[in-house]
Design a protein around this motif. Structure first.
Motif, short mmCIF file in Angstrom:
data_model
loop_
_atom_site.label_atom_id
_atom_site.label_comp_id
_atom_site.label_asym_id
_atom_site.label_seq_id
_atom_site.Cartn_x
_atom_site.Cartn_y
_atom_site.Cartn_z
N THR A 32 0.81 -1.21 0.00
CA THR A 32 0.00 0.00 0.00
C THR A 32 0.84 1.25 0.00
O THR A 32 0.31 2.35 -0.03
N ASN A 33 2.17 1.11 0.01
CA ASN A 33 3.04 2.28 0.04
C ASN A 33 3.21 2.85 -1.36
O ASN A 33 3.37 2.12 -2.32
N ASN A 34 3.16 4.16 -1.49
CA ASN A 34 3.26 4.81 -2.79
C ASN A 34 4.65 4.68 -3.41
O ASN A 34 4.84 5.10 -4.55
N GLN A 35 5.62 4.14 -2.68
CA GLN A 35 6.97 3.99 -3.22
C GLN A 35 7.10 2.72 -4.06
O GLN A 35 8.18 2.39 -4.52
N LEU A 36 5.99 2.00 -4.26
CA LEU A 36 6.07 0.75 -5.03
C LEU A 36 6.63 0.96 -6.43
O LEU A 36 7.24 0.08 -6.99
N SER A 37 6.41 2.14 -6.97
CA SER A 37 6.84 2.37 -8.34
C SER A 37 8.36 2.39 -8.48
O SER A 37 8.88 2.30 -9.58
N SER A 38 9.10 2.48 -7.35
CA SER A 38 10.55 2.57 -7.43
C SER A 38 11.24 1.22 -7.29
O SER A 38 12.45 1.15 -7.31
N VAL A 39 10.45 0.13 -7.11
CA VAL A 39 11.06 -1.18 -6.93
C VAL A 39 10.43 -2.16 -7.90
O VAL A 39 9.39 -1.88 -8.52
N ASP A 40 11.02 -3.31 -8.02
CA ASP A 40 10.55 -4.33 -8.94
C ASP A 40 9.55 -5.22 -8.24
O ASP A 40 9.91 -6.21 -7.60
N VAL A 41 8.24 -4.89 -8.32
CA VAL A 41 7.18 -5.67 -7.71
C VAL A 41 6.36 -6.32 -8.81
O VAL A 41 5.95 -5.65 -9.77
N GLU A 42 6.11 -7.62 -8.71
CA GLU A 42 5.33 -8.32 -9.72
C GLU A 42 3.88 -7.86 -9.64
O GLU A 42 3.21 -7.97 -8.61
N LYS A 43 3.37 -7.36 -10.76
CA LYS A 43 2.03 -6.79 -10.77
C LYS A 43 0.96 -7.87 -10.93
O LYS A 43 1.24 -9.01 -11.29
N THR A 44 -0.29 -7.44 -10.69
CA THR A 44 -1.45 -8.31 -10.86
C THR A 44 -2.08 -8.04 -12.22
O THR A 44 -2.33 -6.90 -12.57
N SER A 45 -2.35 -9.10 -12.96
CA SER A 45 -3.02 -8.97 -14.24
C SER A 45 -4.53 -9.01 -14.01
O SER A 45 -5.07 -9.99 -13.51
N VAL A 46 -5.21 -7.92 -14.36
CA VAL A 46 -6.65 -7.79 -14.09
C VAL A 46 -7.42 -7.67 -15.41
O VAL A 46 -7.11 -6.82 -16.24
N SER A 47 -8.40 -8.53 -15.59
CA SER A 47 -9.35 -8.41 -16.69
C SER A 47 -10.68 -7.97 -16.08
O SER A 47 -11.28 -8.70 -15.30
N LEU A 48 -11.11 -6.78 -16.44
CA LEU A 48 -12.31 -6.21 -15.84
C LEU A 48 -13.34 -5.92 -16.92
O LEU A 48 -13.01 -5.37 -17.96
N ARG A 49 -14.58 -6.28 -16.62
CA ARG A 49 -15.65 -6.13 -17.62
C ARG A 49 -16.84 -5.40 -17.01
O ARG A 49 -17.24 -5.68 -15.89
N PHE A 50 -17.40 -4.46 -17.77
CA PHE A 50 -18.63 -3.79 -17.36
C PHE A 50 -19.81 -4.70 -17.69
O PHE A 50 -19.93 -5.22 -18.80
N SER A 51 -20.69 -4.91 -16.73
CA SER A 51 -21.93 -5.63 -16.96
C SER A 51 -23.06 -4.61 -16.90
O SER A 51 -23.41 -4.13 -15.83
N TYR A 52 -23.62 -4.26 -18.08
CA TYR A 52 -24.54 -3.14 -18.10
C TYR A 52 -25.70 -3.36 -19.07
O TYR A 52 -25.67 -4.25 -19.91
#
Length: 411
Positions: A32-52
């Motif tokens: 949750t720290n905003n400094q994540l962008s300065s280190v090599d952290v494996e990201k989460t792949s998210v597929s998001l869909r609108f149901s409308y």
């Protein structure tokens, strides 16, 4: 060592300790720290869909992602899927909005926990917050009914609206502003002729709800069952409901239009193929049994019979090259093909040996054809020539056409 040097050395040592402590503090692994962008952290792949709820006049789909990072994404209508790579966190907030008819119409929100290196499928359930009325009245290219104007009135217990009709090349459009949900409305549509008298009148009722924010009020054709107003005398106005079945006949001039030509597909694009698009701008089903399409290859024009027997009103027929493996089976509607010239050529539509529409496309005008349908230059394949339907009466002019990404079957 002198006392002065000793004090200096001690201060340097303490500074180094503080520097190192600060360095490692900023390199913490708290997601949750905003400094994540300065280190090599494996990201989460998210597929998001609108149901409308599908509605007309959708302008855009907007997604705001709030977490260790902030994202604001906008998609075009008809593209409800978002693919994201996000920092892992226990607290991600996704806020979705759909804009339609020029205003915010549906909203949705979702909270999620994302773990490092995971692949997650999410769906946001959208909820309508307002509704509106949109009705399209097909008039045909020649407006054979003679409609010159129209009005729509919407009346509820608390509100009343009068909305004038706007006209396109082929239809009359009634479009309300945003309306509150949970209200019952009476709707009345009146179409007027050149003499100012009412020609057609439609009445209906509907309830705007979250599940039905845009009521299904569709007049498929003026040849459907409608209410015809007849002035019997100055003091009387009687409404008669007359069933007028759609016609089934052969086409006439200015009813079948060539609206798109793809003569030079990109050989590297497996979705492209030669095709000619034809639009039925009448209010009747037109018989195509004795119709053929003429295509120019080099200096010769060959007429190929159509294997499609009819085309419904306000529908599009795509005639694709049957010799190309890229052509969908739905778009094979001819008995053979004549390879089209890439940068110039003729396209002619004949029925009963009468020319109903024709065009000459070229990358450059010449002495014989000073006004041409624009086509791609030699070696610049991949775009098709497309007619602006609002300028169909001016279709022999170059300005009525444009070069763009092919859209077979879509005006």
């Amino acid at each position: 060592m002198s006392p002065i040097l000793n004090r200096i050395s001690t201060k340097c040592f303490l500074a180094a300790i503080l520097f190192c402590a600060a360095f490692f503090w900023n390199c913490g692994t708290d997601s949750t720290n905003n400094q994540l962008s300065s280190v090599d952290v494996e990201k989460t792949s998210v597929s998001l869909r609108f149901s409308y709820t599908e509605t007309p006049l959708v302008d855009s789909l907007v997604l705001d992602c709030l977490g260790p990072d902030t994202l604001h994404l906008i998609h075009a209508p008809g593209n409800p899927d978002f693919s994201l790579d996000l920092f892992p966190s226990d607290h991600w907030s996704f806020k979705a909005k759909i804009y339609a008819n020029g205003d915010l119409q549906q909203m949705g929100e979702l909270e999620a926990k994302l773990s490092a290196g995971a692949a997650v499928n999410l769906s946001i359930q959208m909820h309508a917050i307002v509704g509106f009325v949109y009705i399209e009245v097909p008039l045909g290219l020649n407006n054979s009914a003679g409609v010159t104007r129209g009005t729509m009135t919407l009346t509820s217990d608390k509100d009343s609206y009068t909305i004038p009709m706007t006209q396109t090349a082929t239809a009359g459009i009634f479009k309300s502003g945003m309306l509150k949900l949970g209200a019952n409305y009476d709707v009345e549509i009146t179409l007027f002729g050149e003499d100012g008298k009412g020609i057609y009148k439609l009445k209906d009722k509907f309830l705007l709800t979250e599940d039905s924010p845009v009521p299904n009020l569709t007049l498929n054709s003026l040849r459907s069952q409608v209410s015809l107003m007849v002035n019997l005398a100055p003091e009387k106005n009687v409404e008669l409901t007359l069933p007028l079945p759609a016609g089934y006949r052969k086409p006439k001039a200015n009813e079948l239009l060539i609206t798109e030509v793809m003569a030079a597909p990109d050989n590297k694009d497996t979705t492209q193929y030669e095709f000619v698009e034809i639009y039925n701008g009448s209010l009747d089903t037109l018989i195509l049994d004795d119709c053929a399409i003429g295509l120019t290859s080099s200096s010769s024009t060959k007429f190929i019979p159509l294997t499609v027997s009819e085309i419904p009103p306000n529908e599009i027929l795509v005639l694709g090259n049957p010799n190309s493996q890229n052509t969908p089976a739905l778009h094979i509607g001819t008995d053979g093909w004549n390879d089209m010239g890439n940068s110039k050529g003729f396209v002619i539509l004949k029925c009963d040996d009468i020319t109903l529409d024709s065009l000459y496309y070229a990358s450059e005008p010449d002495s014989l054809h000073p006004n041409v349908v624009p086509a791609v230059p030699s070696g610049k394949n991949g775009a098709s020539s497309q007619l602006n339907l609002e300028q169909w009466k001016n279709r022999q002019d170059s300005t009525a056409w444009k070069l763009a990404t092919p859209t077979p079957g879509i005006l």
